[in-house]
Design a protein around this motif. Structure first.
Motif, PDB file in Angstrom:
ATOM      1  N   CYS A 192       0.851  -1.177   0.000  1.00 24.46           N
ATOM      2  CA  CYS A 192       0.000   0.000   0.000  1.00 24.46           C
ATOM      3  C   CYS A 192       0.893   1.235   0.000  1.00 24.46           C
ATOM      4  N   LEU A 220       0.462  -5.434   7.025  1.00 25.65           N
ATOM      5  CA  LEU A 220       1.305  -5.749   5.852  1.00 25.65           C
ATOM      6  C   LEU A 220       2.786  -5.755   6.224  1.00 25.65           C
ATOM      7  N   LYS A 242      -8.845   4.294   2.265  1.00 23.95           N
ATOM      8  CA  LYS A 242      -8.670   5.448   3.149  1.00 23.95           C
ATOM      9  C   LYS A 242      -8.406   6.687   2.298  1.00 23.95           C
ATOM     10  N   TYR A 259       0.260   3.915   1.613  1.00 16.06           N
ATOM     11  CA  TYR A 259       0.231   4.527   2.938  1.00 16.06           C
ATOM     12  C   TYR A 259       1.149   3.741   3.877  1.00 16.06           C
ATOM     13  N   ASN A 260       1.213   4.163   5.126  1.00 15.85           N
ATOM     14  CA  ASN A 260       2.147   3.517   6.064  1.00 15.85           C
ATOM     15  C   ASN A 260       1.609   3.615   7.494  1.00 15.85           C
ATOM     16  N   CYS A 261       0.440   3.032   7.693  1.00 15.31           N
ATOM     17  CA  CYS A 261      -0.180   3.115   9.022  1.00 15.31           C
ATOM     18  C   CYS A 261       0.658   2.323  10.017  1.00 15.31           C
ATOM     19  N   THR A 274      -4.031  -3.703   0.019  1.00  9.00           N
ATOM     20  CA  THR A 274      -3.610  -2.466  -0.647  1.00  9.00           C
ATOM     21  C   THR A 274      -4.715  -1.423  -0.487  1.00  9.00           C
ATOM     22  N   TYR A 332      -0.105   0.630  12.509  1.00  8.87           N
ATOM     23  CA  TYR A 332      -0.675  -0.651  12.952  1.00  8.87           C
ATOM     24  C   TYR A 332      -0.893  -1.627  11.799  1.00  8.87           C
ATOM     25  N   CYS A 333      -0.377  -1.322  10.612  1.00 10.33           N
ATOM     26  CA  CYS A 333      -0.709  -2.123   9.429  1.00 10.33           C
ATOM     27  C   CYS A 333      -0.102  -3.527   9.491  1.00 10.33           C
TER      28      CYS A 333
END
Ligand code: SF4
Length: 345
Positions: free
Chosen positions: A99, A108, A180, A101-103, A148, A105-106
């Protein structure tokens, strides 16, 4: 950098191109959008993506794009940690791995060793396989934006449009497009389709700022949701994951009021709620890779290889959030995804 649509032509310094994907028309289309990138031929995406010695967070600073052709497994049976919303035939696919983004808590980052983005260019094979499965399994519920955020990539890939057009002629297929992003404009000109669910994941603004870097602000996502509802699309709100941040009660109360200052609750298809949860192996890997995030050090319990908050806290969180929501939407529209009832994959 935070932007509603940040895939500039300079986004990928290098693009790895798998031999089998080099003559595909989607490859030509994608490469034309990144004229300044260095293109590096490779035999298989796995040689770049799979090595275990990579540093996920270092790569996140400048992820590379990998174009490949998927040879098999165009559909997976639904994961135990994701909601099936009561559909017996629940599938997901993996058109893209990773993805933009880069959360913090992700999952991935616990699942893959690389933060590079793999795009499989042969969407037509995924569509063909889904059409075959539809002959056996109806109605078929399919998540196409699973590992993703496909709508965030729509200006580059155009896959959402292809699936919306496919769903238009297959009413027994229910497609969830989870995002998101604030990129509704990329599909806004298409005919709203009742069997496409635009599922927006929302979090309080302070959670976005601290734990969801690069994702669009809450106000941008709400504006998109309003536009989608006004145009007649089916919209699901996903308040998921609800996080055990300091002062979570007041933060989530304010957040819910803010949502419904702009969004008419009666127009929503439903709202799904889930607290933080993760496959326990992915959790272990993620914790190692995110020493900067306190989220992995909070009290957790493990049930059936799923890590989540203690059951009492989960119940308290659901009760609080539901009470707030019920001022704006009917109870029947609120779905809980209870971590202790989930099975990990
Ligand atoms: S938007 Fe979802 S998939 Fe993307 S980084 Fe955040 S949690 Fe992971």
């Amino acid at each position: 950098m935070r932007s509603d649509n940040f895939i500039s032509p300079k986004r990928f310094s290098h693009i790895y191109l798998e031999e089998s994907a080099k003559d595909h028309p989607k490859t030509t289309e994608i490469l034309s959008k990144f004229p300044n990138s260095h293109v590096i031929p490779i035999d298989s995406y796995k040689e770049v993506f799979n090595p275990s010695s990579q540093n996920f967070q270092t790569q996140k600073r400048s992820p590379k794009l990998i174009l490949a052709k998927r040879k098999e497994q165009f559909l997976y049976s639904g994961s135990g940690v994701a909601p099936d919303f009561g559909y017996q035939f629940f599938y997901y696919n993996a058109l893209v791995l990773n993805c933009l983004y880069n959360c913090s808590y992700c999952y991935l980052q616990g699942m893959y060793s690389s933060a590079n983005l793999v795009v499989f260019v042969n969407n037509e094979d995924y569509i063909r396989e889904t059409a075959e499965q539809l002959k056996l399994s109806k109605p078929l519920y399919l998540c196409i934006s699973y590992d993703t955020d496909l709508l965030a990539l729509e200006n580059t890939l155009g896959y959402c449009k292809e699936w919306i057009e496919f769903a238009n002629i297959h009413p027994d297929l229910i497609v969830e497009l989870r995002t998101k992003s604030a990129n509704f404009k990329s599909i806004a000109r298409l005919k709203p389709t009742s069997n496409i669910i635009l599922a927006w994941t929302l979090s309080p603004e302070s959670v976005i700022a601290e734990h969801e870097p690069l994702t669009p602000r809450l106000s941008s996502r709400l504006k998109n949701i309003k536009e989608a509802l006004e145009a007649g699309w089916q919209v699901r709100l996903c308040l998921d994951p609800i996080l055990n941040v300091p002062k979570w009660k007041s933060i989530y109360s304010d957040f819910i009021s803010r949502i419904f200052e702009q969004i008419p609750g009666d127009k929503l298809r439903e709202i799904s709620l889930g607290v933080f949860r993760m496959n326990s192996d992915y959790f272990k890997n993620s914790k190692k890779r995110r020493p900067d995030s306190y989220l992995f050090y909070l009290p957790m319990e493990t049930h059936s290889f799923v890590k989540s908050y203690p059951e009492e806290l989960e119940k308290e969180m659901f009760a609080h959030v539901e009470k707030e929501l019920e001022s704006f939407v009917s109870k029947e529209k609120i779905h809980r995804l209870v971590a202790s009832e989930m099975q990990s994959i």
